[in-house]
Scaffold this motif. Structure first.
Motif, PDB file in Angstrom:
ATOM      1  N   ASN A 162       7.974   6.831   4.623  1.00  0.00           N
ATOM      2  CA  ASN A 162       6.748   6.751   3.833  1.00  0.00           C
ATOM      3  C   ASN A 162       6.880   7.576   2.560  1.00  0.00           C
ATOM      4  N   SER A 163       7.644   7.050   1.593  1.00  0.00           N
ATOM      5  CA  SER A 163       7.782   7.751   0.320  1.00  0.00           C
ATOM      6  C   SER A 163       8.224   6.773  -0.759  1.00  0.00           C
ATOM      7  N   PRO A 164       7.761   6.969  -2.003  1.00  0.00           N
ATOM      8  CA  PRO A 164       8.237   6.136  -3.110  1.00  0.00           C
ATOM      9  C   PRO A 164       9.742   6.242  -3.314  1.00  0.00           C
ATOM     10  N   GLU A 165      10.315   7.412  -3.048  1.00  0.00           N
ATOM     11  CA  GLU A 165      11.758   7.586  -3.217  1.00  0.00           C
ATOM     12  C   GLU A 165      12.527   6.678  -2.268  1.00  0.00           C
ATOM     13  N   HIS A 166      12.053   6.578  -1.025  1.00  0.00           N
ATOM     14  CA  HIS A 166      12.693   5.671  -0.069  1.00  0.00           C
ATOM     15  C   HIS A 166      12.540   4.227  -0.520  1.00  0.00           C
TER      16      HIS A 166
ATOM     17  N   SER B 156       1.254  11.578   6.093  1.00  0.00           N
ATOM     18  CA  SER B 156       0.454  12.090   7.206  1.00  0.00           C
ATOM     19  C   SER B 156       1.154  11.638   8.470  1.00  0.00           C
ATOM     20  N   PRO B 157       0.857  12.254   9.602  1.00  0.00           N
ATOM     21  CA  PRO B 157       1.509  11.792  10.838  1.00  0.00           C
ATOM     22  C   PRO B 157       1.307  10.303  11.092  1.00  0.00           C
ATOM     23  N   HIS B 158       0.105   9.773  10.789  1.00  0.00           N
ATOM     24  CA  HIS B 158      -0.181   8.364  11.043  1.00  0.00           C
ATOM     25  C   HIS B 158       0.585   7.454  10.096  1.00  0.00           C
ATOM     26  N   THR B 159       0.495   7.720   8.793  1.00  0.00           N
ATOM     27  CA  THR B 159       1.148   6.834   7.836  1.00  0.00           C
ATOM     28  C   THR B 159       2.668   6.952   7.916  1.00  0.00           C
ATOM     29  N   ASN B 160       3.167   8.145   8.188  1.00  0.00           N
ATOM     30  CA  ASN B 160       4.615   8.298   8.360  1.00  0.00           C
ATOM     31  C   ASN B 160       5.101   7.498   9.556  1.00  0.00           C
ATOM     32  N   ALA B 161       4.315   7.511  10.639  1.00  0.00           N
ATOM     33  CA  ALA B 161       4.695   6.758  11.839  1.00  0.00           C
ATOM     34  C   ALA B 161       4.661   5.258  11.584  1.00  0.00           C
ATOM     35  N   MET B 162       3.711   4.798  10.786  1.00  0.00           N
ATOM     36  CA  MET B 162       3.655   3.372  10.444  1.00  0.00           C
ATOM     37  C   MET B 162       4.947   2.920   9.785  1.00  0.00           C
TER      38      MET B 162
ATOM     39  N   HIS C 149       0.846  -1.185   0.000  1.00  0.00           N
ATOM     40  CA  HIS C 149       0.000   0.000   0.000  1.00  0.00           C
ATOM     41  C   HIS C 149       0.884   1.238   0.000  1.00  0.00           C
ATOM     42  N   LEU C 150       0.485   2.244  -0.753  1.00  0.00           N
ATOM     43  CA  LEU C 150       1.142   3.542  -0.731  1.00  0.00           C
ATOM     44  C   LEU C 150       0.154   4.568  -0.212  1.00  0.00           C
ATOM     45  N   PHE C 151       0.558   5.270   0.827  1.00  0.00           N
ATOM     46  CA  PHE C 151      -0.321   6.255   1.441  1.00  0.00           C
ATOM     47  C   PHE C 151       0.298   7.642   1.342  1.00  0.00           C
ATOM     48  N   ALA C 152      -0.554   8.627   1.187  1.00  0.00           N
ATOM     49  CA  ALA C 152      -0.081  10.010   1.207  1.00  0.00           C
ATOM     50  C   ALA C 152       0.545  10.318   2.569  1.00  0.00           C
TER      51      ALA C 152
ATOM     52  N   TRP D 152       3.233  -3.926   2.955  1.00  0.00           N
ATOM     53  CA  TRP D 152       3.911  -2.703   3.382  1.00  0.00           C
ATOM     54  C   TRP D 152       2.926  -1.538   3.422  1.00  0.00           C
ATOM     55  N   PRO D 153       3.005  -0.679   4.443  1.00  0.00           N
ATOM     56  CA  PRO D 153       4.110  -0.408   5.358  1.00  0.00           C
ATOM     57  C   PRO D 153       4.005  -1.034   6.751  1.00  0.00           C
TER      58      PRO D 153
END
Length: 274
Positions: free
Chosen positions: A28-32, A14-20, A9-12, A236-237
């Motif tokens: 939480n980025s395609p570049e990573h 946000s504090p929640h998805t970044n923390a996941m 899964h790719l999520f925009a 993922w993630p």
């Protein structure tokens, strides 16, 4: 060894998805992901779509990802009725080369897979020769109803739609016996091994403490011997990518790694990778 992650899964941001992502050692980025993929030999991923049926929403780096258009909360209008022209919206995605299938979330939509609303979707998937991936088994949120995502519901649908190909997500975990039976019985059903872990894991300790569960996984995978129909995926993630590769390698005999980690997803999702 080349690897395809057949379920992520790719999520925009946000504090929640970044923390996941950070909780499992990632960003939480395609570049990573591109950087980590290069390190681990992951050459491609299949994004399980969420939140929108608008093709413009699903804009991913074409060299890195295909996607399945997802019928989750987008399937329902305020949880009360099916949105208008659902088949037409799905077809607009299936026409795209970047769209390699459809993803259903019956537990969250509280709809049986045999519900009439899904019938045009199965027909479209067969026409475009793209599979229908179905969330089976445990759900991330308690609002879902497990009776709608039990593997035996997929048996009925697969038998009634032999021209449509299906991917049982998460190997129906924890309903492993039924999941194995459905894959073995139905030639149009495959299964991915995503989401069997969550979070960071010390694998040596895990396989000691969870020997019973790991034994059930290996028992049923080996019992049916359907290695042409088993796909590697992560969800993922929610997992660390390197740890999850090592986890699945412990479940799958080494002579089947190339099929499970690459060739099966490439064939079933029609990715056209060499």
């Amino acid at each position: 060894m080349k690897i395809i992650d057949a379920h992520l899964h790719l999520f925009a941001p946000s504090p929640h998805t970044n923390a996941m992502a950070q909780a499992v050692g990632h960003q939480n980025s395609p570049e990573h992901l591109r950087q980590v993929y290069d390190q681990l030999g992951i050459v491609h991923g299949v994004v399980m779509g969420n939140r929108s049926l608008d093709p413009a929403y699903h804009s991913y780096p074409a060299d890195l990802f295909h996607y399945c258009v997802g019928l989750d909360s987008a399937l329902m209008d305020r949880g009360e009725r099916v949105i208008p022209d659902l088949p037409g919206l799905v077809e607009e995605n299936l026409k795209r080369d970047s769209c390699c299938g459809v993803k259903l979330y019956p537990g969250y939509n509280k709809l049986w897979l045999s519900d009439p609303v899904y019938q045009p979707i199965y027909e479209l998937a067969a026409r475009y020769d793209k599979p229908v991936a179905v969330h089976m088994g445990l759900t991330a949120f308690p609002r879902a109803h497990l009776k709608y995502c039990h593997p035996l519901t997929l048996d009925e649908t697969a038998a009634d739609h032999p021209r449509t190909r299906f991917v049982m997500c998460h190997f129906g975990n924890p309903f492993l016996e039924c999941a194995a039976a459905v894959v073995e019985k139905n030639p149009n059903v495959a299964a991915d091994l995503s989401g069997l872990l969550e979070g960071r894991v010390d694998l040596d300790r895990y396989f000691q403490e969870q020997a019973g569960y790991a034994g059930l996984l290996t028992t049923w995978l080996t019992a049916i011997g359907q290695w042409d129909d088993i796909l590697y995926g992560t969800d993922w993630p929610i997992v660390n990518l390197e740890e999850y590769i090592r986890f699945i390698q412990r479940l799958v005999p080494e002579q089947h790694w190339e099929k499970v980690f690459f060739h099966n997803a490439n064939r079933i999702y029609g990715l056209g990778l060499s």
